[in-house]
Each structure stands twice: as structure tokens, then as C-alpha cells.
Design a protein around this motif. Structure first.
Motif, PDB file in Angstrom:
ATOM      1  N   ASP A   1      -0.037  34.952 -39.972  1.00 51.31           N
ATOM      2  CA  ASP A   1       0.021  33.624 -39.365  1.00 51.31           C
ATOM      3  C   ASP A   1       1.067  32.778 -40.094  1.00 51.31           C
ATOM      4  OD1 ASP A   1      -1.991  34.244 -37.574  1.00 51.31           O
ATOM      5  OD2 ASP A   1      -3.580  33.308 -38.762  1.00 51.31           O
TER       6      ASP A   1
ATOM      7  N   ALA B   1      -0.685  31.216 -34.994  1.00 48.78           N
ATOM      8  CA  ALA B   1      -0.289  32.615 -34.863  1.00 48.78           C
ATOM      9  C   ALA B   1       1.222  32.706 -34.733  1.00 48.78           C
ATOM     10  CB  ALA B   1      -0.960  33.244 -33.648  1.00 48.78           C
ATOM     11  N   GLU B   2       1.812  33.780 -35.276  1.00 48.34           N
ATOM     12  CA  GLU B   2       3.268  33.911 -35.239  1.00 48.34           C
ATOM     13  C   GLU B   2       3.798  33.865 -33.810  1.00 48.34           C
ATOM     14  OE1 GLU B   2       6.796  36.592 -37.268  1.00 48.34           O
ATOM     15  OE2 GLU B   2       4.776  37.454 -37.101  1.00 48.34           O
ATOM     16  N   GLN B   3       3.079  34.506 -32.889  1.00 48.43           N
ATOM     17  CA  GLN B   3       3.563  34.535 -31.509  1.00 48.43           C
ATOM     18  C   GLN B   3       3.443  33.178 -30.823  1.00 48.43           C
ATOM     19  OE1 GLN B   3       0.975  36.262 -32.673  1.00 48.43           O
ATOM     20  NE2 GLN B   3      -0.780  36.248 -31.264  1.00 48.43           N
ATOM     21  N   ASP B   4       2.661  32.254 -31.404  1.00 51.64           N
ATOM     22  CA  ASP B   4       2.491  30.923 -30.823  1.00 51.64           C
ATOM     23  C   ASP B   4       3.373  29.864 -31.482  1.00 51.64           C
ATOM     24  OD1 ASP B   4       0.543  31.868 -29.079  1.00 51.64           O
ATOM     25  OD2 ASP B   4      -1.114  31.395 -30.447  1.00 51.64           O
TER      26      ASP B   4
ATOM     27  N   GLU C   1       6.591  29.174 -31.708  1.00 49.32           N
ATOM     28  CA  GLU C   1       7.640  28.490 -30.947  1.00 49.32           C
ATOM     29  C   GLU C   1       7.038  27.502 -29.955  1.00 49.32           C
ATOM     30  OE1 GLU C   1      11.417  29.641 -28.045  1.00 49.32           O
ATOM     31  OE2 GLU C   1      10.641  31.123 -29.472  1.00 49.32           O
TER      32      GLU C   1
ATOM     33  N   ARG D   1       4.094  31.297 -44.612  1.00 48.67           N
ATOM     34  CA  ARG D   1       3.387  32.390 -43.945  1.00 48.67           C
ATOM     35  C   ARG D   1       2.145  32.747 -44.764  1.00 48.67           C
ATOM     36  NH1 ARG D   1       4.873  36.575 -40.515  1.00 48.67           N
ATOM     37  NH2 ARG D   1       7.003  35.749 -40.411  1.00 48.67           N
TER      38      ARG D   1
END
Length: 355
Positions: free
Chosen positions: A181, A312-315, A317, A335
Motif C-alpha cells: 500500500d 492501495a497502490e492500484q487506487d 492515481e 510505501r
């Protein structure tokens, strides 16, 4: 012992009931301007009533906080700048509510002084009302205490109390926080409301006066620059939470990033932070003038990050875009990584930081 020459009154003892009544008349419109769904009744009762269901909650969990402004009040008194200290008071409470996933519903204040100055008090409470409007919560009441002999002339104290609500099962931090994350930082407006005992010590040692030009803020005095109000992060964080993008949030107050971010992290993770964000010039000035070590600066002050968020990394942006649309200056600052033991925040500092 001198005997009274006539009947004594409360005013003779230093308490002016008429001034108190005049203040109530002045602040009623301010409180009414913060009205929101859920408030029942009006000012003047022995207590305030609020219906969470009328505010739109189906199965609410109530969350309560209380806080003050600390010795920033001393700067307000000595500079004569009282207009924003009320916003500080609200911010210190509601920012602690929203990091738990709660929407602030209502706020109460406690204002105590030795001799009531109606103009001063009305200015302070106007700042409280402004903070409530920014946060979207109702100023439903409070207490004004005139206590001769307890406070020096011109001095006062403030405390705030906020209640919010979240739907059951929607509280923060979430249970799915994990290595990988990302940590986002939201910009602070300055010192906010923590570390002012050290700020005042640095001022005293430097010989600087609050009326002097601020060497780090063009066109402002030191008093004006230091009294920049604490930012209120309620609306952007609620928007992020309601979009399902927020896993955790930490209000960066006393203890700084090292002391506050771990409070919302589970065992088994640590936060690795890179201090590469723009640091407001006030912190470089404090560090240089007071010869304060970088590690101590991080433990005492927010150093430019008023709120730290875990996503979350994918969230990341989408989260940054939503926050920017809400007017926030957002930085990716770190991170989460695997870690044996209690959660911690490890902060890497560039050379010469925080200048």
C-alpha cells in the motif's frame, strides 16, 4: 480588612452577567449559520439535541473527540490576533474524527477568561463558527466562563468537543492494510496547532518579536505567519472514504509523522517515508534559528504534511485525482513494507532537510 460601603454585586466580584448576555446575542447568528440536518431545537436550552437518522445515517456508530489549541493561544494573546484560533480549535477535533471514518455532526466549545471582553470573545467564536462551516458540522452550544483571579488580563483558554458518526462497518482504519500500500501526504498550511512551546522558546532565544516581519513569509509579521490556521481536511477525506479509496488516515499532530502514522497501521507492516515533499519555509527557519535537529523537528512538528493517507497502490492515481479536485496538494510520500514487530514509520531525510 476593608468593609464594603454598600451592597455587593456579582460585577463587584469581577463577573459581568450583562457582558455574558451581550455575547450570547452576538454569537446566536454565528451558531445558526452552521445549522445542518439532524439538529433539533435551538440555542438556549440546557443541552443540545441531535438525531443521527435525520442526518442520513441508518445504523450509526458515534465517535467523539475533545482537544484544545495549546500554547498557540499565547501567540494569539500576545499578537492580538484572535480571528483564526477558533478554526484551529475545530480543526484539532474534527480532523481526529474524520480519520476514523466519521462525519462530524456537531461541535461545542468551552471559552474561559478572567474578565469577558465581548469583542475579543465574539471574534474567537466567529472563528469557531467558520471552522464548523468548513467541516460541515453544527455549532450547537458551549460554555463561556468568566473567572476573575484565574486568568491574567487578556488571557483566555479554549477547549472543543466534537461528535461524529459513521455507519457500522465503515470505520477506519480498514482491516485490509498490507505491504505494498502507498502513503499519500496532504499539505499543511504551516505549524498548525502543535509544537508552539518550542516555537515560543525559539522566538524568545532569537529576540524576535511577533510584530517583526516574518523572514519566511513576505508581507506578513511573525505573529500573522505563525497564526496561519490549522487546515480542516474533513470534506476531501470523506469524499475519498465514500469512494472506497481510503484504507487509513493519520492526523499529523504532536509526535509528527513518526508518532502518528503508526497509530493507524497493523502489526506486520512499517511505513518507509521519503521526505521529498515541499517543506513550508517556517520549518527551515525554526530549525536554523533554534538549532533543532531534523529528528526532533519530525517528532515535534508536522513539517509540511498535515494528513497521511494509506491507499492501495492500484487506487493511488484515482485517489490523488479526487483529492486534487477537492483542492488538496497531494504527494506520494511512502510505501508500506513487511516488518516484524510493532508498526513504525521510517523516514529518510535528504541532505540539508528541512531547509
Amino acid at each position: 480588612m476593608t468593609s464594603p460601603t454598600g451592597p455587593l454585586s456579582y460585577r463587584d466580584a469581577g463577573v459581568d452577567i450583562d457582558a455574558g448576555d451581550a455575547l450570547v446575542d452576538r454569537i446566536k447568528p454565528l451558531a445558526c449559520s452552521t445549522a445542518r440536518a439532524g439538529v433539533l431545537g435551538g440555542l438556549g436550552g440546557f443541552g443540545a439535541l441531535f438525531d443521527p437518522r435525520a442526518a442520513g445515517f441508518a445504523d450509526p456508530v458515534l465517535v467523539a473527540t475533545t482537544d484544545g489549541v495549546g500554547t498557540k493561544l499565547r501567540v494569539a494573546v500576545e499578537s492580538g490576533l484572535h480571528a483564526t484560533v477558533g478554526q484551529d480549535l475545530v480543526a484539532m477535533c474534527v480532523n481526529d474524527l474524520v480519520v476514523q471514518g466519521a462525519e462530524p455532526l456537531f461541535f461545542l466549545d468551552y471559552f474561559a477568561t478572567g474578565a469577558l471582553d465581548v469583542e475579543q470573545a465574539a471574534t474567537i467564536i466567529a472563528g469557531i463558527a467558520e471552522g464548523c462551516r468548513i467541516a460541515g458540522c453544527a455549532l450547537v452550544g458551549g460554555e463561556t466562563a468568566e473567572m476573575p483571579g484565574m486568568y491574567a488580563a487578556g488571557d483566555y483558554d479554549l477547549a472543543g468537543f466534537a461528535v461524529g458518526a459513521a455507519e457500522r462497518g465503515r470505520l477506519l482504519p480498514r482491516q485490509d492494510i498490507a505491504p505494498g500500500d502507498l502513503v499519500l501526504g496532504l499539505a499543511a498550511s504551516g505549524v498548525h496547532s502543535n509544537g508552539f512551546s518550542l516555537v515560543r522558546k525559539i522566538l524568545a532565544l532569537s529576540g524576535a518579536r511577533l510584530s517583526d516581519p516574518a523572514p519566511f513569509a513576505e508581507g506578513a509579521t511573525l505573529g500573522q505567519a505563525l497564526m496561519a490556521p490549522t487546515r480542516i481536511y474533513v470534506r476531501p477525506l470523506l469524499a475519498l472514504h465514500r469512494a472506497g479509496l481510503l484504507k487509513a488516515a493519520a492526523h499529523i499532530t504532536g509526535g509528527g509523522l513518526p508518532g502518528n502514522l503508526p497509530r493507524v497501521l497493523p502489526a506486520g507492516v512499517a511505513a518507509e517515508i521519503e521526505a521529498g515533499w515541499p517543506v513550508p519555509p517556517v520549518f527551515g527557519w525554526l530549525a536554523r534559528t533554534g538549532h533543532v535537529a531534523p529528528e526532533e523537528m519530525l517528532r515535534v512538528f508536522n513539517c509540511g504534511i498535515g494528513m497521511a493517507l494509506v491507499v492501495a497502490e492500484q487506487d493511488a492515481e484515482a485517489a490523488a485525482a479526487l483529492l486534487a479536485a477537492e483542492g488538496e496538494a497531494v504527494r506520494r510520500i511512502g510505501r508500506l513494507v513487511p516488518h516484524d514487530g510493532a508498526p513504525e514509520a521510517r523516514i529518510a531525510l535528504p541532505p540539508g532537510w528541512p531547509a
